[in-house]
Structure formats: structure tokens, C-alpha cells
Design a protein around this motif. Structure first.
Motif, short mmCIF file in Angstrom:
data_model
loop_
_atom_site.label_atom_id
_atom_site.label_comp_id
_atom_site.label_asym_id
_atom_site.label_seq_id
_atom_site.Cartn_x
_atom_site.Cartn_y
_atom_site.Cartn_z
N THR A 332 0.83 -1.20 0.00
CA THR A 332 0.00 0.00 0.00
C THR A 332 0.86 1.25 0.00
O THR A 332 0.60 2.20 -0.76
CB THR A 332 -0.94 0.01 1.22
OG1 THR A 332 -1.74 -1.19 1.21
CG2 THR A 332 -1.87 1.22 1.18
N MET A 346 -6.24 10.46 0.21
CA MET A 346 -6.19 9.75 1.48
C MET A 346 -5.67 10.67 2.59
O MET A 346 -6.21 10.70 3.69
CB MET A 346 -5.29 8.52 1.38
CG MET A 346 -5.39 7.62 2.61
SD MET A 346 -4.12 6.32 2.71
CE MET A 346 -2.76 7.25 3.44
N TYR A 347 -4.63 11.44 2.29
CA TYR A 347 -4.08 12.34 3.30
C TYR A 347 -5.09 13.42 3.69
O TYR A 347 -5.17 13.82 4.85
CB TYR A 347 -2.77 12.96 2.81
CG TYR A 347 -1.58 12.07 3.04
CD1 TYR A 347 -0.82 12.18 4.19
CD2 TYR A 347 -1.21 11.11 2.10
CE1 TYR A 347 0.27 11.36 4.41
CE2 TYR A 347 -0.12 10.28 2.31
CZ TYR A 347 0.62 10.41 3.47
OH TYR A 347 1.70 9.58 3.69
N GLU A 349 -8.34 13.01 3.71
CA GLU A 349 -9.32 12.36 4.58
C GLU A 349 -8.76 12.19 5.99
O GLU A 349 -9.45 12.46 6.98
CB GLU A 349 -9.71 10.99 4.01
CG GLU A 349 -10.69 10.24 4.92
CD GLU A 349 -11.05 8.88 4.38
OE1 GLU A 349 -12.14 8.75 3.78
OE2 GLU A 349 -10.25 7.93 4.54
N VAL A 350 -7.51 11.76 6.11
CA VAL A 350 -6.90 11.58 7.43
C VAL A 350 -6.87 12.92 8.18
O VAL A 350 -7.17 12.98 9.38
CB VAL A 350 -5.49 10.99 7.29
CG1 VAL A 350 -4.75 11.02 8.63
CG2 VAL A 350 -5.56 9.55 6.77
N LEU A 371 -13.03 6.46 8.01
CA LEU A 371 -11.87 6.49 7.11
C LEU A 371 -12.17 5.66 5.86
O LEU A 371 -11.49 4.69 5.53
CB LEU A 371 -10.64 5.97 7.84
CG LEU A 371 -10.15 6.84 9.00
CD1 LEU A 371 -9.22 6.06 9.92
CD2 LEU A 371 -9.47 8.10 8.47
N THR A 374 -9.51 5.73 2.94
CA THR A 374 -8.33 4.99 3.38
C THR A 374 -8.57 3.49 3.24
O THR A 374 -7.69 2.74 2.81
CB THR A 374 -7.98 5.35 4.83
OG1 THR A 374 -7.84 6.77 4.94
CG2 THR A 374 -6.67 4.69 5.26
N VAL A 471 -6.29 -0.25 8.08
CA VAL A 471 -6.80 1.13 7.94
C VAL A 471 -6.28 2.02 9.06
O VAL A 471 -5.80 3.15 8.82
CB VAL A 471 -8.34 1.12 7.92
CG1 VAL A 471 -8.90 2.53 8.01
CG2 VAL A 471 -8.84 0.44 6.64
N LEU A 474 -2.46 2.67 8.60
CA LEU A 474 -2.21 3.63 7.53
C LEU A 474 -2.51 5.06 7.98
O LEU A 474 -1.70 5.98 7.79
CB LEU A 474 -3.06 3.30 6.30
CG LEU A 474 -2.65 2.10 5.45
CD1 LEU A 474 -3.73 1.77 4.44
CD2 LEU A 474 -1.32 2.39 4.74
N ALA A 475 -3.67 5.25 8.59
CA ALA A 475 -4.08 6.59 8.99
C ALA A 475 -3.16 7.16 10.05
O ALA A 475 -2.79 8.34 10.02
CB ALA A 475 -5.53 6.56 9.49
#
Length: 513
Positions: A332, A346-347, A349-350, A371, A374, A471, A474-475
Motif C-alpha cells: 500500500t 487519502m491524506y 481524509e486523514v 476512514l 483509506t 486502515v 495507515l491513517a
């Protein structure tokens, strides 16, 4: 037919549903597989090129022979559904996975019914959604510690880092422990045995020669003995606890030891769909260690698992929970580094859900469903690089699939790696596109076009745990770091027990802005 194959036309049989005695076989290779050993698509120990070639040349189903065995490669979701769901009682685990019983015994990955059904029912409460949700804080804490080890501008091997992260998570959730010498010993011996995987699978009649002084066998025997000794110590340290005390500890090992099968023995025969007896999962439907075959007895209803049964499930969960998620996270981060638009989304959203920099807060289990993108990123990564890259079954009776009829003892293989990249089902299949995994897109997709965690009654019991771990990890790391790929080594996936990078994947961390 591709032009470069025209010279070999006589070596292929394109006849659909060719009759051989009472059997009807699909198109495939006219000769046994060793005849094609010099072809670029044949590399013993690396079956993905062969599967890709069969799919390219013959389409959704093809057959070949190897060592006198009929083997069928399937890349059709309806046929896969027949094997894993509709006709599941007509199949057992195929030889490659059966061979892993010398390590995993009668664990959930290797056992057949009725042992598998009853063990799954016993283990299921440890993976109930409420139990898994309780591990969220441990996952996030381990991811924060992992992120704290990074230094801006200092290259890291992201696979090594994700392996360390996954090991910390497994240690805390499986053993209720930090990464102690015992946990490291389990990891090291499992890694040693996994390094012998191709040797163990290919060696003829291995189970009969485990006592002989063959170099690879000696190495395996030593690692397994060390592994069993460590695990036996872990189990023995908990045998003095009551069932109530085990349940209160909350780790998976204690849950396994506290578990009981409350179903009557008749349930093994009466349940038409054993998967229905397994509680809903979080996001999905799932010493005496001397026996080299792992021939654990079927548990007695109402009684706890034996030490041997606990050992088998412990190692199975360790292997499935450690390496698979670590490799999924590795791929990923690599794909995000190659796809800036998806990474930016994605960034964003985080940042919206958790904040970054001075305003950041620690993720909780309540943030997991928020998330969404993500999760789509993680799903798309497992489409292109599924940790579980292939599956197999062996028929026990004559099998009919569409117009075809196969004899007993036919081996059927299907590959997540090939299916997930098939243009028949995935437009522009090599493009990284997380939007393929919106609820609407998933609803339109046929079953078994995407199956990174398998399917049917043997669907991975830890799937919900894996989604949450991926998930939230990653976040949490994305709150602090953005990773840039450094092309130090070629990027080559290696199909071992899981799909791992062959060489280090070097990344440069930079602070998230």
C-alpha cells in the motif's frame, strides 16, 4: 493466438470440453508440464507466470498435467463459487497446503471437516466484532511507535518497518505481551520454516522422511522443535488460570484456551452451511507437539482445546496475522508513492477525520468507519498485490463445472493475483484506482472477482481484524509522514506463502504538511 505462440500450436489443445473416457476436459497443455520447462512462463516454485499464461492463452479455465495429476486452473468467478460454496463438500485442501500440516497441524488453514468446522466454531468468539474492536487502541499505539522511529529524510525499508509494526500488534493482541525473546523466537523460527517453503512443498513423500538426516529436513526439524518448545511454555504459563481469568486477560491466546464448543457433536453432520454457525465478524461473515502430521483429534463438545489444538491455532493465527497484513501495508505504501492523486485524497481524509501536526488526535475504533477512502486505498492495494495470492482444492468425487466433468483427485487452482488483474472484470486493471471499492462498485461486482481473504465456509476468520489493522495503521502513520519511494532495488513480487517483495522497498519519510 499471440504470434509468439504459433510455433507451439501443436503443443496446445484448444478443444473445448474434450472427451477423455467419461471425463470432459477444458482446453489446455497437450503435454505434461515438465515438457515446457524452458518456456519463460514456467518457473518451478513461481506459479504466477504459468497461471497468467494459461489465462492469456485459454481464457477462464484450462488444464494441464504434472506428475500424473490432472490440474485445472480456474479464473471464472462462477466456477470458483461452485468450488468454494456450492459443491464445497466435494473438495478438500490440495496437496500444497496439506503439506503445511507439518508446521501448522490441524489449524484453521490446513484442517478439513469435521475438525475445521468445530475448530472454527470454537475460535470464532475470539474474533467477534466486539472483541476485535477492543484491539483498536493497541493497533494505534503500535502504529504511533512505528511512526516515531522514522527520521525525516532517512531512508527506511518499508517492508522491514511494517513487519516490525505487525509483530508488535500480534504480540500485544495474541500474547498480551511486548516483543519479548519468546515472541522473537516464534517469529524467527516461523521465518526459517517459511524460507524452506518451496523445498518442503516440492520434496516427495516428505512426511515419511522427517526422521532422516537430509539437510533441509534437519533444518526444518530443529526450527519446529524450538518453536514447539517456546509455544509450549507460553501455553503452560496460562494453564494454572481459571476460565474466568483467561477470559479477563483478553488476548487471543487466553481466549483460545478459555474457549469451549457448546454445540452438540451432531452439529458436525447436521449443519447444511457451517459458515452460518460462525458469529458475525467485524467487517466479514472469519505439550505433545511431536506428531509431524498434526493429527489432532476432533474436540469433544463442551471441553477445552488440548494443548496441541491450541498450539496449532496459535501458530496459524500468528502466521496469518503477522506476515499477511505487514505485506499488505508494504504494498500500500509503495502504491501510494506511485499515485499522488490517490495519496492526496487519502491524506486529506486523514487530516479531516484525525487532524495532522499539532492539531492531530489519536485514532479510535470509532474513527475506523469514517476512514472510508483509506479503506478503499487498502482494498485496491490488495487487489493488485493480494497477500494470499492463490488457493487450491482437491476433488474427492467426480466434479461438474459447466460443460466439464473432472475425475476425483483433480487439483483445482485459482489465483487472486490473476483474477484481480483480469481485464474481463477490471477495466484498465493495472491502474491503481481506489474508487473501484465504493459500496456501489462492490455491489455491482460478481462474487469471487475480488476475494483477498478467500471465501465460503473457509473465509479468513481474521478478516475483520486485518481490515481494521490496515486502515488504522495507515491513517496513524499518515498523520505524521508521507513516504517517497527510492528506486534502489527492482520492485518484484515474490510468491511464497504470502506475496512479499523480493528485495527491500526503500522509502524516504518526510513530515506530513
Amino acid at each position: 493466438m499471440p504470434e509468439h505462440e504459433r510455433d507451439f500450436e501443436k503443443e496446445y489443445d484448444y478443444t473445448p470440453a474434450r472427451t477423455v473416457g467419461e471425463w470432459r476436459l477444458p482446453a489446455g497443455l497437450r503435454r505434461a508440464l515438465p515438457y515446457y520447462a524452458r518456456r519463460k512462463w514456467v518457473s518451478f516454485g513461481e506459479p504466477i507466470p504459468l497461471f497468467e499464461h494459461l489465462h492469456q492463452v485459454f481464457g477462464r479455465i484450462a488444464h494441464y498435467r504434472f506428475l500424473g495429476t490432472t490440474i485445472v486452473f480456474v479464473n471464472d468467478p462462477d466456477y470458483i463459487n461452485e468450488i468454494l460454496v456450492t459443491q464445497v463438500s466435494s473438495f478438500v485442501r490440495e496437496r500444497t497446503l496439506k503439506r503445511m500440516k507439518i508446521l501448522l497441524g490441524e489449524g484453521l488453514i490446513t484442517s478439513d471437516d469435521p475438525i475445521h468446522l468445530q475448530q472454527r466454531r470454537i475460535v470464532a468468539p475470539a474474533f467477534h466484532r466486539q472483541r476485535i474492536a477492543g484491539y483498536a487502541d493497541q493497533i494505534v499505539a503500535a502504529a504511533q511507535e512505528s511512526a516515531a522511529r522514522f527520521t525525516a529524510g532517512q531512508p527506511i525499508d518499508i517492508n522491514d518497518e511494517m513487519m516490525q509494526l505487525s509483530l508488535h500488534i500480534v504480540a500485544r493482541t495474541l500474547f498480551d505481551s511486548e516483543v519479548t525473546s519468546d515472541v522473537l523466537a516464534v517469529r524467527d523460527e516461523v521465518n526459517t520454516i517459511m524460507g524452506l517453503y518451496n523445498f518442503l512443498v516440492a520434496f516427495p513423500m516428505l512426511e515419511r522422511v522427517l526422521h532422516l538426516p537430509i539437510p533441509g529436513v534437519i533444518k526444518f526439524r530443529r526450527s519446529r522443535a524450538k518453536l514447539d518448545a517456546v509455544v509450549a511454555t507460553m501455553i503452560a504459563s496460562r494453564r494454572s488460570l481459571t476460565r474466568s481469568q483467561l477470559e479477563q486477560r483478553g488476548d487471543l491466546l487466553s481466549m483460545l484456551m478459555a474457549a469451549r464448543d457448546e454445540e452438540p457433536a451432531s452439529a458436525l453432520k447436521s449443519s447444511p452451511n457451517p459458515a452460518q454457525s460462525v458469529p458475525a465478524q467485524f467487517g466479514c461473515p472469519g505439550s505433545g507437539f511431536s506428531d509431524p502430521g498434526g493429527s489432532a483429534k476432533t474436540p469433544t463438545p463442551g471441553k477445552a482445546m488440548s494443548d496441541t489444538q491450541v498450539r496449532d491455532e496459535l501458530l496459524t493465527i500468528f502466521l496469518a496475522g503477522y506476515e499477511t497484513v505487514a505485506n499488505a501495508l508494504t504494498w500500500t505504501w509503495y502504491l501510494l508513492s506511485q499515485n499522488s492523486e490517490a495519496a492526496d485524497k487519502m491524506y486529506a481524509e486523514v487530516a479531516e477525520v484525525l487532524g495532522t501536526g499539532p492539531t492531530a488526535r489519536t485514532a479510535t475504533v470509532d474513527d475506523y468507519p469514517r476512514l472510508k477512502y483509506t479503506e478503499q486505498v487498502f482494498a485496491e492495494s490488495m487487489r493488485l498485490y493480494p497477500p494470499a495470492w492463490a488457493m487450491g482444492r482437491q476433488s474427492t468425487v467426480p466434479i461438474e463445472l459447466g460443460p466439464y466433468r473432472f475425475p476425483p483427485d483433480t487439483h483445482f487452482f485459482f489465483s487472486q493475483y490473476v483474477m484481480h488483474r483480469s481485464p474481463e472484470y477490471w477495466p484498465d486493471p493495472l491502474t491503481f484506482r481506489p474508487e473501484r471499492h465504493t459500496p456501489e462498485a462492490k455491489a455491482e461486482r460478481p462474487r469471487f472477482v475480488y476475494f483477498p481473504f478467500g471465501g465460503g465456509r473457509r473465509q479468513c476468520i481474521g478478516e475483520g481484524f486485518a481490515w481494521m489493522e490496515g486502515v488504522l495503521s495507515l491513517a496513524t502513520i499518515a498523520q505524521r509522514w508521507r513516504l517517497t519511494f527510492l528506486p534502489t532495488y527492482p520492485v518484484i513480487p515474490q510468491a511464497k506463502i504470502t506475496l512479499r517483495p523480493k528485495y527491500p522497498l526503500m522509502m524516504r519519510p518526510e513530515p506530513t504538511r
